[in-house]
Enzyme design. Structure first.
Site, PDB file in Angstrom:
ATOM      1  N   MET A  64       0.905  -0.953   0.106  1.00 27.58           N
ATOM      2  CA  MET A  64      -0.003  -0.106   0.019  1.00 27.58           C
ATOM      3  C   MET A  64       0.717   1.284  -0.096  1.00 27.58           C
ATOM      4  O   MET A  64       0.479   2.402   0.402  1.00 27.58           O
ATOM      5  CB  MET A  64      -0.778  -0.105   1.135  1.00 27.58           C
ATOM      6  CG  MET A  64      -1.859  -1.134   1.337  1.00 27.58           C
ATOM      7  SD  MET A  64      -3.498  -0.961   2.100  1.00 27.58           S
ATOM      8  CE  MET A  64      -2.853  -0.626   3.559  1.00 27.58           C
ATOM      9  N   GLY A  65       2.233   1.136  -0.406  1.00 26.15           N
ATOM     10  CA  GLY A  65       3.152   1.952  -0.581  1.00 26.15           C
ATOM     11  C   GLY A  65       3.719   2.489   0.951  1.00 26.15           C
ATOM     12  O   GLY A  65       3.639   1.660   1.859  1.00 26.15           O
ATOM     13  N   HIS A 111       9.372  -3.731   3.391  1.00 24.24           N
ATOM     14  CA  HIS A 111       8.949  -3.947   2.010  1.00 24.24           C
ATOM     15  C   HIS A 111      10.088  -4.189   0.978  1.00 24.24           C
ATOM     16  O   HIS A 111      10.215  -5.417   0.137  1.00 24.24           O
ATOM     17  CB  HIS A 111       8.368  -2.657   1.421  1.00 24.24           C
ATOM     18  CG  HIS A 111       6.850  -2.279   2.012  1.00 24.24           C
ATOM     19  ND1 HIS A 111       6.807  -1.192   2.897  1.00 24.24           N
ATOM     20  CD2 HIS A 111       5.819  -2.780   2.284  1.00 24.24           C
ATOM     21  CE1 HIS A 111       5.772  -1.019   3.214  1.00 24.24           C
ATOM     22  NE2 HIS A 111       4.960  -1.875   3.107  1.00 24.24           N
ATOM     23  N   LYS A 126       5.399  -9.649   9.648  1.00 25.81           N
ATOM     24  CA  LYS A 126       4.890  -8.864  10.537  1.00 25.81           C
ATOM     25  C   LYS A 126       3.289  -9.009  10.814  1.00 25.81           C
ATOM     26  O   LYS A 126       2.784  -8.989  11.715  1.00 25.81           O
ATOM     27  CB  LYS A 126       5.248  -7.278  10.202  1.00 25.81           C
ATOM     28  CG  LYS A 126       4.567  -6.165  11.470  1.00 25.81           C
ATOM     29  CD  LYS A 126       5.230  -4.852  11.300  1.00 25.81           C
ATOM     30  CE  LYS A 126       4.307  -4.216  12.225  1.00 25.81           C
ATOM     31  NZ  LYS A 126       2.888  -4.115  11.719  1.00 25.81           N
ATOM     32  N   SER A 183       4.465   1.128   8.303  1.00 30.03           N
ATOM     33  CA  SER A 183       4.394   2.490   7.719  1.00 30.03           C
ATOM     34  C   SER A 183       3.763   3.425   8.760  1.00 30.03           C
ATOM     35  O   SER A 183       3.876   4.752   8.667  1.00 30.03           O
ATOM     36  CB  SER A 183       3.532   2.419   6.588  1.00 30.03           C
ATOM     37  OG  SER A 183       4.111   1.381   5.581  1.00 30.03           O
TER      38      SER A 183
HETATM   39  O1  PAF Z   1       0.063  -5.774   3.751  1.00 30.49           O
HETATM   40  C1  PAF Z   1      -0.451  -4.678   3.048  1.00 30.49           C
HETATM   41  O2  PAF Z   1       0.184  -3.768   2.986  1.00 30.49           O
HETATM   42  C2  PAF Z   1      -1.821  -5.023   2.519  1.00 30.49           C
HETATM   43  O3  PAF Z   1      -2.602  -5.508   3.298  1.00 30.49           O
HETATM   44  C3  PAF Z   1      -1.988  -5.657   0.997  1.00 30.49           C
HETATM   45  C4  PAF Z   1      -1.319  -6.902   1.306  1.00 30.49           C
HETATM   46  C5  PAF Z   1      -0.778  -5.067   0.150  1.00 30.49           C
HETATM   47  C6  PAF Z   1      -3.327  -5.696   0.419  1.00 30.49           C
HETATM   48  O4  PAF Z   1      -3.850  -4.391   0.129  1.00 30.49           O
END
Ligand code: PAF
Length: 274
Positions: free
Chosen positions: A26-27, A33, A145, A182
């Site tokens: 989700m950025g 990430h 996490k 985040s």
């Molecule tokens: O973990 C996340 O960032 C979100 O739940 C995901 C897997 C991208 C789905 O929107």
């Protein structure tokens, strides 16, 4: 790095790549990430990613509109990490007006985050199913996490016979043990100083459970310790690592899972037991 913003652009880019390792996000990207992108590379796959702040996994009183967004910064990080393709769908692409289908995973969704955030995992499962269909990766990488999320996605992939392997990647932590997230940026400096106590308390709890102390007493002591550090525990439980059902004694595979509120942030963490 190819940036696709429409399904047509994605399809053109996608057909040029095979054996991809996909990281949905989700950025507001952080080292957690980037560890997923690195894991895809290490597995010999071409790393791909998506950035989509998925509205259906946020409750009405949650932070969808305030969720941190930094597209330019995120794209720079992905490029630097060696990502080959990033998918930036619009909300209209993911949820067309006439959409009438969602994915609901029972079992591992039932408790914990599923109780506190009703509908959250329906939103996660639905968007992940769509993203997997769009990206068609060999493997998809998820951070441990969000342990319960990983189990929900694994259950969905197994139940729907989706041709993808889900690869969990260990949690990336700050030097003081706080799991990267985040939302950590919303902690005040005082809250940030207190936040690593969640990991410290959980580690001590795992140690005690592993040495044979009674689980209920260990959990009660841990809850009290978290409250002493200014947190409001939503839950702290010993669970079966895959179906997330509570356990009153460790029986592998088991996991200690916790969520605690600290100021404006809900901290989540989990550790293997035994
Ligand atoms: O973990 C996340 O960032 C979100 O739940 C995901 C897997 C991208 C789905 O929107």
């Amino acid at each position: 790095m190819i940036i696709a913003r429409t399904l047509a652009e994605l399809e053109t880019a996608r057909t040029r790549l095979d054996q991809t390792g996909f990281t949905p996000t989700m950025g507001a990207l952080h080292e957690g990430h980037l560890a997923l992108i690195a894991a895809a590379k290490q597995a010999g796959l071409t790393p791909t990613a998506s950035i989509f702040v998925n509205p259906t996994q946020f409750g009405p009183n949650e932070d969808f509109s305030r969720y941190p967004r930094d597209e330019a910064g995120d794209l720079a990080k992905l490029e630097q990490a060696g990502c080959a393709l990033v998918w930036l769908p619009s909300a209209e692409t993911m949820y067309p007006d006439q959409a009438a289908t969602s994915v609901r995973v029972a079992g591992p969704s039932r408790l914990w985050e599923g109780t506190i955030r009703p509908g959250h995992f329906d939103g996660v499962a639905t968007v992940v199913a769509k993203l997997l269909g769009q990206m068609r990766p060999a493997c998809a990488f998820f951070g441990e996490k969000d342990w319960q999320q990983v189990q929900v996605v694994r259950r969905m992939v197994a139940d729907l016979l989706l041709p993808v392997r889900i690869v969990p990647v260990p949690t990336v932590r700050e030097a003081d043990g706080l799991a990267k997230s985040s939302r950590n940026r919303y902690l005040s400096s005082q809250e940030r100083a207190a936040a690593p106590n969640l990991f410290a308390v959980m580690r001590e709890t795992v140690r005690r459970i592993e040495t044979g102390d009674a689980v209920e007493a260990c959990l009660a002591a841990a809850r009290a310790a978290l409250i002493g550090h200014g947190m409001v525990p939503d839950y702290l439980a010993l669970v079966h690592a895959e179906n997330l059902e509570p356990l009153d004694a460790p029986s592998p595979p088991s996991r200690l899972i916790a969520a605690a509120r600290l100021g404006p942030v809900r901290l989540l963490d989990n550790l293997a037991v035994g």
